[in-house]
Motif scaffolding. Sequence first.
Motif, PDB file in Angstrom:
ATOM      1  N   GLN A   1      -4.124 -19.605   3.917  1.00 56.47           N
ATOM      2  CA  GLN A   1      -2.230 -18.563   4.222  1.00 56.47           C
ATOM      3  C   GLN A   1      -2.619 -17.293   5.005  1.00 56.47           C
ATOM      4  N   VAL A   2      -2.397 -16.880   5.764  1.00 53.06           N
ATOM      5  CA  VAL A   2      -1.806 -15.725   6.255  1.00 53.06           C
ATOM      6  C   VAL A   2      -0.882 -14.734   6.050  1.00 53.06           C
ATOM      7  N   GLN A   3      -0.876 -13.651   5.165  1.00 54.24           N
ATOM      8  CA  GLN A   3       0.054 -12.939   4.655  1.00 54.24           C
ATOM      9  C   GLN A   3      -0.192 -11.598   4.796  1.00 54.24           C
ATOM     10  N   LEU A   4       1.144 -11.145   5.521  1.00 53.95           N
ATOM     11  CA  LEU A   4       1.411  -9.837   5.641  1.00 53.95           C
ATOM     12  C   LEU A   4       2.141  -8.624   5.161  1.00 53.95           C
ATOM     13  N   VAL A   5       1.750  -7.873   3.997  1.00 52.24           N
ATOM     14  CA  VAL A   5       2.754  -7.122   2.984  1.00 52.24           C
ATOM     15  C   VAL A   5       2.695  -5.810   3.503  1.00 52.24           C
ATOM     16  N   GLU A   6       3.772  -5.128   3.852  1.00 51.69           N
ATOM     17  CA  GLU A   6       3.931  -3.838   3.949  1.00 51.69           C
ATOM     18  C   GLU A   6       4.477  -3.226   3.049  1.00 51.69           C
ATOM     19  N   SER A   7       4.286  -1.754   3.441  1.00 52.68           N
ATOM     20  CA  SER A   7       4.505  -0.641   2.194  1.00 52.68           C
ATOM     21  C   SER A   7       4.714   0.444   2.552  1.00 52.68           C
ATOM     22  N   GLY A   8       5.462   1.885   2.121  1.00 51.82           N
ATOM     23  CA  GLY A   8       5.462   2.757   2.377  1.00 51.82           C
ATOM     24  C   GLY A   8       6.300   3.464   2.824  1.00 51.82           C
ATOM     25  N   GLY A   9       7.373   3.062   2.668  1.00 52.03           N
ATOM     26  CA  GLY A   9       8.747   2.917   3.213  1.00 52.03           C
ATOM     27  C   GLY A   9      10.282   3.532   1.862  1.00 52.03           C
ATOM     28  N   GLY A  10      10.981   4.523   2.296  1.00 54.01           N
ATOM     29  CA  GLY A  10      11.454   5.039   1.499  1.00 54.01           C
ATOM     30  C   GLY A  10      12.866   6.075   1.823  1.00 54.01           C
ATOM     31  N   LEU A  11      13.139   6.425   1.391  1.00 57.24           N
ATOM     32  CA  LEU A  11      14.776   7.262   1.647  1.00 57.24           C
ATOM     33  C   LEU A  11      13.561   8.950   1.984  1.00 57.24           C
ATOM     34  N   VAL A  12      14.295   9.474   2.977  1.00 56.31           N
ATOM     35  CA  VAL A  12      13.444  10.760   3.491  1.00 56.31           C
ATOM     36  C   VAL A  12      14.283  11.609   4.552  1.00 56.31           C
ATOM     37  N   GLN A  13      14.463  12.419   4.964  1.00 56.91           N
ATOM     38  CA  GLN A  13      15.495  13.744   4.903  1.00 56.91           C
ATOM     39  C   GLN A  13      15.111  13.325   6.940  1.00 56.91           C
ATOM     40  N   ALA A  14      16.306  13.743   7.324  1.00 51.84           N
ATOM     41  CA  ALA A  14      15.746  13.748   8.871  1.00 51.84           C
ATOM     42  C   ALA A  14      14.959  15.181   9.156  1.00 51.84           C
ATOM     43  N   GLY A  15      13.616  14.754  10.426  1.00 46.09           N
ATOM     44  CA  GLY A  15      12.897  15.667  10.294  1.00 46.09           C
ATOM     45  C   GLY A  15      11.208  15.120   9.668  1.00 46.09           C
ATOM     46  N   ASP A  16      11.707  14.343   8.314  1.00 45.81           N
ATOM     47  CA  ASP A  16      10.174  14.288   7.613  1.00 45.81           C
ATOM     48  C   ASP A  16       9.756  13.462   8.328  1.00 45.81           C
ATOM     49  N   SER A  17       8.299  13.132   8.001  1.00 45.13           N
ATOM     50  CA  SER A  17       7.222  11.700   8.446  1.00 45.13           C
ATOM     51  C   SER A  17       7.421  10.944   7.083  1.00 45.13           C
ATOM     52  N   LEU A  18       6.896   9.936   7.827  1.00 48.02           N
ATOM     53  CA  LEU A  18       6.516   8.750   6.442  1.00 48.02           C
ATOM     54  C   LEU A  18       5.306   7.542   7.426  1.00 48.02           C
ATOM     55  N   ARG A  19       4.931   7.434   6.867  1.00 51.52           N
ATOM     56  CA  ARG A  19       3.730   6.653   7.212  1.00 51.52           C
ATOM     57  C   ARG A  19       3.964   5.356   6.487  1.00 51.52           C
ATOM     58  N   LEU A  20       3.475   3.993   7.372  1.00 50.72           N
ATOM     59  CA  LEU A  20       3.843   2.768   6.882  1.00 50.72           C
ATOM     60  C   LEU A  20       2.312   2.034   6.814  1.00 50.72           C
ATOM     61  N   SER A  21       2.357   1.152   5.765  1.00 52.63           N
ATOM     62  CA  SER A  21       0.906   0.220   6.017  1.00 52.63           C
ATOM     63  C   SER A  21       1.452  -0.494   5.879  1.00 52.63           C
ATOM     64  N   CYS A  22       0.252  -1.932   6.435  1.00 50.07           N
ATOM     65  CA  CYS A  22       0.387  -3.886   5.936  1.00 50.07           C
ATOM     66  C   CYS A  22      -0.703  -3.605   6.046  1.00 50.07           C
ATOM     67  N   VAL A  23      -1.208  -4.978   4.666  1.00 47.68           N
ATOM     68  CA  VAL A  23      -2.026  -5.180   4.902  1.00 47.68           C
ATOM     69  C   VAL A  23      -2.508  -6.917   5.349  1.00 47.68           C
ATOM     70  N   VAL A  24      -3.209  -6.994   5.764  1.00 52.68           N
ATOM     71  CA  VAL A  24      -3.460  -8.137   6.469  1.00 52.68           C
ATOM     72  C   VAL A  24      -4.185  -8.985   5.026  1.00 52.68           C
ATOM     73  N   SER A  25      -4.144 -10.175   4.750  1.00 47.50           N
ATOM     74  CA  SER A  25      -5.225 -11.348   4.146  1.00 47.50           C
ATOM     75  C   SER A  25      -4.927 -12.884   4.217  1.00 47.50           C
ATOM     76  N   GLY A  26      -6.010 -13.394   4.036  1.00 52.94           N
ATOM     77  CA  GLY A  26      -6.021 -15.073   3.912  1.00 52.94           C
ATOM     78  C   GLY A  26      -6.863 -14.902   5.614  1.00 52.94           C
ATOM     79  N   ARG A  27      -6.821 -14.277   6.494  1.00 54.77           N
ATOM     80  CA  ARG A  27      -7.495 -14.034   7.588  1.00 54.77           C
ATOM     81  C   ARG A  27      -7.598 -13.090   8.154  1.00 54.77           C
ATOM     82  N   THR A  28      -8.787 -13.499   8.964  1.00 54.91           N
ATOM     83  CA  THR A  28      -9.289 -11.489  10.091  1.00 54.91           C
ATOM     84  C   THR A  28      -8.725 -12.161  10.495  1.00 54.91           C
ATOM     85  N   LEU A  29      -7.918 -10.996  11.710  1.00 57.97           N
ATOM     86  CA  LEU A  29      -7.115 -10.949  12.653  1.00 57.97           C
ATOM     87  C   LEU A  29      -7.550  -9.256  13.513  1.00 57.97           C
TER      88      LEU A  29
END
Length: 126
Positions: A1-29
Amino acid sequence: QVQLVESGGGLVQAGDSLRLSCVVSGRTLSRSPMSWFRRAPGKEREFVAGTTWVSANTKYADSVKDRFTISRDNAKNTLDLLMSSLNPDDSAIYYCAAARSFATKPGRYEEDYEYWGQGTQVTVSS
């Protein structure tokens, strides 16, 4: 079973930067297109950025072009989204998506993707 899990979200101020990540498991895509979508309150889910298995082939929504950068690490089965110069209009739930099959370019529509994460909230304050 393929699963995608995101992380990295949050509350930031205008002008800031943010990095989101997604990890895939269960199958190589590694040869499947992968993308980020987002859904703001009261709006439909929209395409943000996508990439094929070769990160050089990327697509961006006009609203994020030159501010967001999508990248993937096929060895680690991960997909990242680096977001810069964030503004309140970028506030949304961000979803990672992956296609089941190989394609030469990332699709811009939800129906182009079979696998989805649960989403991560990004809130940008003014």
